[in-house]
Design a protein around this motif. Sequence first.
Motif, PDB file in Angstrom:
ATOM      1  N   ALA A 155     -11.302 -16.642  -0.893  1.00 49.19           N
ATOM      2  CA  ALA A 155     -12.322 -15.868  -0.186  1.00 49.19           C
ATOM      3  C   ALA A 155     -12.707 -14.608  -0.977  1.00 49.19           C
ATOM      4  N   LEU A 156     -11.716 -13.947  -1.542  1.00 53.61           N
ATOM      5  CA  LEU A 156     -11.988 -12.751  -2.351  1.00 53.61           C
ATOM      6  C   LEU A 156     -12.805 -13.104  -3.588  1.00 53.61           C
ATOM      7  N   ALA A 157     -12.506 -14.274  -4.173  1.00 59.60           N
ATOM      8  CA  ALA A 157     -13.245 -14.725  -5.358  1.00 59.60           C
ATOM      9  C   ALA A 157     -14.709 -14.994  -5.015  1.00 59.60           C
ATOM     10  N   ALA A 158     -14.955 -15.330  -3.735  1.00 61.18           N
ATOM     11  CA  ALA A 158     -16.333 -15.590  -3.289  1.00 61.18           C
ATOM     12  C   ALA A 158     -16.987 -14.315  -2.758  1.00 61.18           C
ATOM     13  N   ASN A 159     -16.329 -13.166  -3.010  1.00 58.69           N
ATOM     14  CA  ASN A 159     -16.851 -11.851  -2.605  1.00 58.69           C
ATOM     15  C   ASN A 159     -16.912 -11.647  -1.092  1.00 58.69           C
ATOM     16  N   MET A 160     -15.988 -12.255  -0.365  1.00 61.83           N
ATOM     17  CA  MET A 160     -15.898 -11.994   1.071  1.00 61.83           C
ATOM     18  C   MET A 160     -15.227 -10.640   1.271  1.00 61.83           C
ATOM     19  N   THR A 161     -15.694  -9.873   2.258  1.00 61.18           N
ATOM     20  CA  THR A 161     -15.126  -8.545   2.500  1.00 61.18           C
ATOM     21  C   THR A 161     -13.739  -8.660   3.133  1.00 61.18           C
ATOM     22  N   LYS A 162     -12.929  -7.635   2.917  1.00 65.04           N
ATOM     23  CA  LYS A 162     -11.574  -7.634   3.481  1.00 65.04           C
ATOM     24  C   LYS A 162     -11.613  -7.598   5.004  1.00 65.04           C
ATOM     25  N   ASP A 163     -12.629  -6.945   5.563  1.00 65.66           N
ATOM     26  CA  ASP A 163     -12.771  -6.898   7.030  1.00 65.66           C
ATOM     27  C   ASP A 163     -12.954  -8.300   7.596  1.00 65.66           C
ATOM     28  N   THR A 164     -13.805  -9.087   6.941  1.00 66.86           N
ATOM     29  CA  THR A 164     -14.059 -10.465   7.391  1.00 66.86           C
ATOM     30  C   THR A 164     -12.791 -11.301   7.283  1.00 66.86           C
ATOM     31  N   ILE A 165     -12.059 -11.112   6.201  1.00 64.82           N
ATOM     32  CA  ILE A 165     -10.802 -11.845   5.994  1.00 64.82           C
ATOM     33  C   ILE A 165      -9.790 -11.478   7.077  1.00 64.82           C
ATOM     34  N   GLU A 166      -9.689 -10.176   7.372  1.00 67.03           N
ATOM     35  CA  GLU A 166      -8.728  -9.725   8.388  1.00 67.03           C
ATOM     36  C   GLU A 166      -9.083 -10.266   9.771  1.00 67.03           C
ATOM     37  N   ARG A 167     -10.380 -10.361  10.058  1.00 69.10           N
ATOM     38  CA  ARG A 167     -10.808 -10.916  11.356  1.00 69.10           C
ATOM     39  C   ARG A 167     -10.416 -12.390  11.456  1.00 69.10           C
ATOM     40  N   ALA A 168     -10.563 -13.114  10.344  1.00 71.90           N
ATOM     41  CA  ALA A 168     -10.202 -14.538  10.330  1.00 71.90           C
ATOM     42  C   ALA A 168      -8.697 -14.719  10.533  1.00 71.90           C
ATOM     43  N   ILE A 169      -7.898 -13.836   9.916  1.00 71.33           N
ATOM     44  CA  ILE A 169      -6.446 -13.895  10.084  1.00 71.33           C
ATOM     45  C   ILE A 169      -6.081 -13.583  11.531  1.00 71.33           C
ATOM     46  N   LYS A 170      -6.766 -12.585  12.112  1.00 70.40           N
ATOM     47  CA  LYS A 170      -6.521 -12.202  13.506  1.00 70.40           C
ATOM     48  C   LYS A 170      -6.828 -13.372  14.438  1.00 70.40           C
ATOM     49  N   ARG A 171      -7.935 -14.055  14.157  1.00 73.58           N
ATOM     50  CA  ARG A 171      -8.312 -15.204  14.987  1.00 73.58           C
ATOM     51  C   ARG A 171      -7.267 -16.312  14.873  1.00 73.58           C
TER      52      ARG A 171
END
Length: 243
Positions: free
Chosen positions: A53-69
């Motif tokens: 996800a980071l390699a695809a330039n996804m923001t850390k906020d978006t990643i954290e929301r996905a982990i939370k979900r």
Amino acid sequence: MGRGPSIEGRKNAEDAKRAKVFTKLIREITVATRAGVADPASNPRLRAAVDKALAANMTKDTIERAIKRGSGADGAGEEMRYEGYGPGGIALIIDCFTDNPVRTVADVRHALTKHGGNLGTSGSVAFQFTRCGELAFATGGDAAQEEKVLEAALEAGADDVVNEGGESTVLCAPENFEAVQQALIAAGLSAEHAGVGMRPNNRVAVSGEALEALTTLLDKLDALDDVSEVYHNALLPAESGGG
């Protein structure tokens, strides 16, 4: 006169493609979190998904929301696996993440039956695949690059390296994936894609109308929101060195 719309149209198409990639990556992170723990440091599958996800330039906020979900703190869902056949008798494994299995199986069955396939029972095709770690490197058929990947992979404890279609694919046991990946990174190698998935034991060549129908089916399945990954045993032209 047509330059503006052309650029705008291209940008819209790129945005749509990017959104689709992000949807898949978010689902991958969510599934990885549910399958293990919410800490990437102790969940190799989640760490691989976050890296992608980071390699695809996804923001850390978006990643954290996905982990939370995925941790159950923000909505629920479950992993589902469907097995079936596509045009030409091609074996398919379709992994999904859904909050509505009834809807998901209906969508998957509809895509299959509309494009020359059918849904099978659990275990009907799984025996044709092996779960393993894969890391693919673009070597372009360069013997020196292939040798570099081979040496690093064997030293890292990988099981095999397959060279085809300008790529060198390192194969390893799922439990060794994290160690092999870190060793290859330390060797200065950057994978085009990496993860643990289902690899077919043998591939089946497909051509003509069956190939067209299969390509359409794979696109339709990939477009379904609930589908996170599709594995198949078809030997597609690009994989056999063709166009």
